[in-house]
Design a protein around this motif. Structure first.
Motif, PDB file in Angstrom:
ATOM      1  N   ALA A   1       0.817  -1.207   0.000  1.00  0.00           N
ATOM      2  CA  ALA A   1       0.000   0.000   0.000  1.00  0.00           C
ATOM      3  C   ALA A   1       0.853   1.260   0.000  1.00  0.00           C
ATOM      4  O   ALA A   1       1.998   1.253   0.453  1.00  0.00           O
ATOM      5  CB  ALA A   1      -0.917  -0.004   1.219  1.00  0.00           C
ATOM      6  N   VAL A   2       0.268   2.329  -0.500  1.00  0.00           N
ATOM      7  CA  VAL A   2       0.833   3.675  -0.421  1.00  0.00           C
ATOM      8  C   VAL A   2      -0.244   4.572   0.178  1.00  0.00           C
ATOM      9  O   VAL A   2      -1.416   4.214   0.210  1.00  0.00           O
ATOM     10  CB  VAL A   2       1.282   4.219  -1.798  1.00  0.00           C
ATOM     11  CG1 VAL A   2       2.452   3.415  -2.344  1.00  0.00           C
ATOM     12  CG2 VAL A   2       0.149   4.242  -2.784  1.00  0.00           C
ATOM     13  N   GLU A   3       0.170   5.733   0.642  1.00  0.00           N
ATOM     14  CA  GLU A   3      -0.770   6.641   1.278  1.00  0.00           C
ATOM     15  C   GLU A   3      -0.642   8.032   0.689  1.00  0.00           C
ATOM     16  O   GLU A   3       0.446   8.466   0.327  1.00  0.00           O
ATOM     17  CB  GLU A   3      -0.482   6.698   2.776  1.00  0.00           C
ATOM     18  CG  GLU A   3      -1.469   7.525   3.557  1.00  0.00           C
ATOM     19  CD  GLU A   3      -1.215   7.457   5.044  1.00  0.00           C
ATOM     20  OE1 GLU A   3      -2.138   7.070   5.775  1.00  0.00           O
ATOM     21  OE2 GLU A   3      -0.105   7.798   5.467  1.00  0.00           O
ATOM     22  N   SER A   4      -1.767   8.706   0.590  1.00  0.00           N
ATOM     23  CA  SER A   4      -1.783  10.107   0.201  1.00  0.00           C
ATOM     24  C   SER A   4      -2.454  10.885   1.315  1.00  0.00           C
ATOM     25  O   SER A   4      -3.411  10.415   1.928  1.00  0.00           O
ATOM     26  CB  SER A   4      -2.552  10.316  -1.101  1.00  0.00           C
ATOM     27  OG  SER A   4      -1.838   9.757  -2.175  1.00  0.00           O
ATOM     28  N   VAL A   5      -1.926  12.085   1.576  1.00  0.00           N
ATOM     29  CA  VAL A   5      -2.433  12.899   2.680  1.00  0.00           C
ATOM     30  C   VAL A   5      -2.731  14.296   2.156  1.00  0.00           C
ATOM     31  O   VAL A   5      -1.890  14.918   1.510  1.00  0.00           O
ATOM     32  CB  VAL A   5      -1.414  12.966   3.835  1.00  0.00           C
ATOM     33  CG1 VAL A   5      -1.993  13.741   5.017  1.00  0.00           C
ATOM     34  CG2 VAL A   5      -0.992  11.572   4.272  1.00  0.00           C
ATOM     35  N   LEU A   6      -3.930  14.797   2.442  1.00  0.00           N
ATOM     36  CA  LEU A   6      -4.340  16.146   2.111  1.00  0.00           C
ATOM     37  C   LEU A   6      -4.230  16.975   3.382  1.00  0.00           C
ATOM     38  O   LEU A   6      -4.860  16.652   4.394  1.00  0.00           O
ATOM     39  CB  LEU A   6      -5.779  16.121   1.599  1.00  0.00           C
ATOM     40  CG  LEU A   6      -6.318  17.359   0.918  1.00  0.00           C
ATOM     41  CD1 LEU A   6      -5.539  17.624  -0.376  1.00  0.00           C
ATOM     42  CD2 LEU A   6      -7.788  17.187   0.609  1.00  0.00           C
ATOM     43  N   ILE A   7      -3.414  18.030   3.346  1.00  0.00           N
ATOM     44  CA  ILE A   7      -3.108  18.809   4.546  1.00  0.00           C
ATOM     45  C   ILE A   7      -3.507  20.267   4.330  1.00  0.00           C
ATOM     46  O   ILE A   7      -2.815  21.015   3.644  1.00  0.00           O
ATOM     47  CB  ILE A   7      -1.598  18.743   4.867  1.00  0.00           C
ATOM     48  CG1 ILE A   7      -1.128  17.284   4.889  1.00  0.00           C
ATOM     49  CG2 ILE A   7      -1.291  19.451   6.175  1.00  0.00           C
ATOM     50  CD1 ILE A   7       0.367  17.123   4.773  1.00  0.00           C
TER      51      ILE A   7
END
Length: 121
Positions: A89-95
């Motif tokens: 898995a990979v992760e994306s983060v909206l900040i």
């Protein structure tokens, strides 16, 4: 479709071909409506009827990335965990930060950056 050939990814099918395979433009529009709503058109609770879902599954396969998780934090941060075809898995983060928003889009498993907010670091 020839069972020996793997179906193309949904987003690789031209609109006209998708409409033809699903039995009309209305059916193709429904697939995109479901996608815009953030639901999975291949899932039984995605919003398509069983016949439409069966037709869709016979002519296309889901995107290469599958959403495995979504978290929203009190500070407005949103994290999405994306499953890869190999099970990793990979992760994306909206900040969100004041007048702008930053997106961290992990492109590799086990990113060495080591951000505290990221599950895959």
């Amino acid at each position: 479709m020839d069972p020996d050939l793997e179906a193309p990814l949904l987003f690789d099918i031209p609109w006209e071909a998708l409409a033809l395979a699903l039995g009309g433009q209305g059916c193709a529009r429904n697939v995109y409506r479901v996608l815009r709503a953030g639901r999975d058109p291949f899932s039984s609770d995605g919003g398509l009827g069983p016949r439409s879902r069966d037709r869709l599954s016979s002519c296309a396969r889901p995107a290469a990335l599958a959403r495995r998780g979504l978290e929203h934090s009190a500070d407005g941060t949103a994290k999405v965990l994306l499953g890869l075809p190999d099970g990793l898995a990979v992760e994306s983060v909206l900040i969100p930060t004041g007048a702008r928003t930053t997106l961290c889009a992990s492109s590799q498993v086990g990113c060495k950056r080591g951000c505290r907010f990221c599950l895959t670091a």
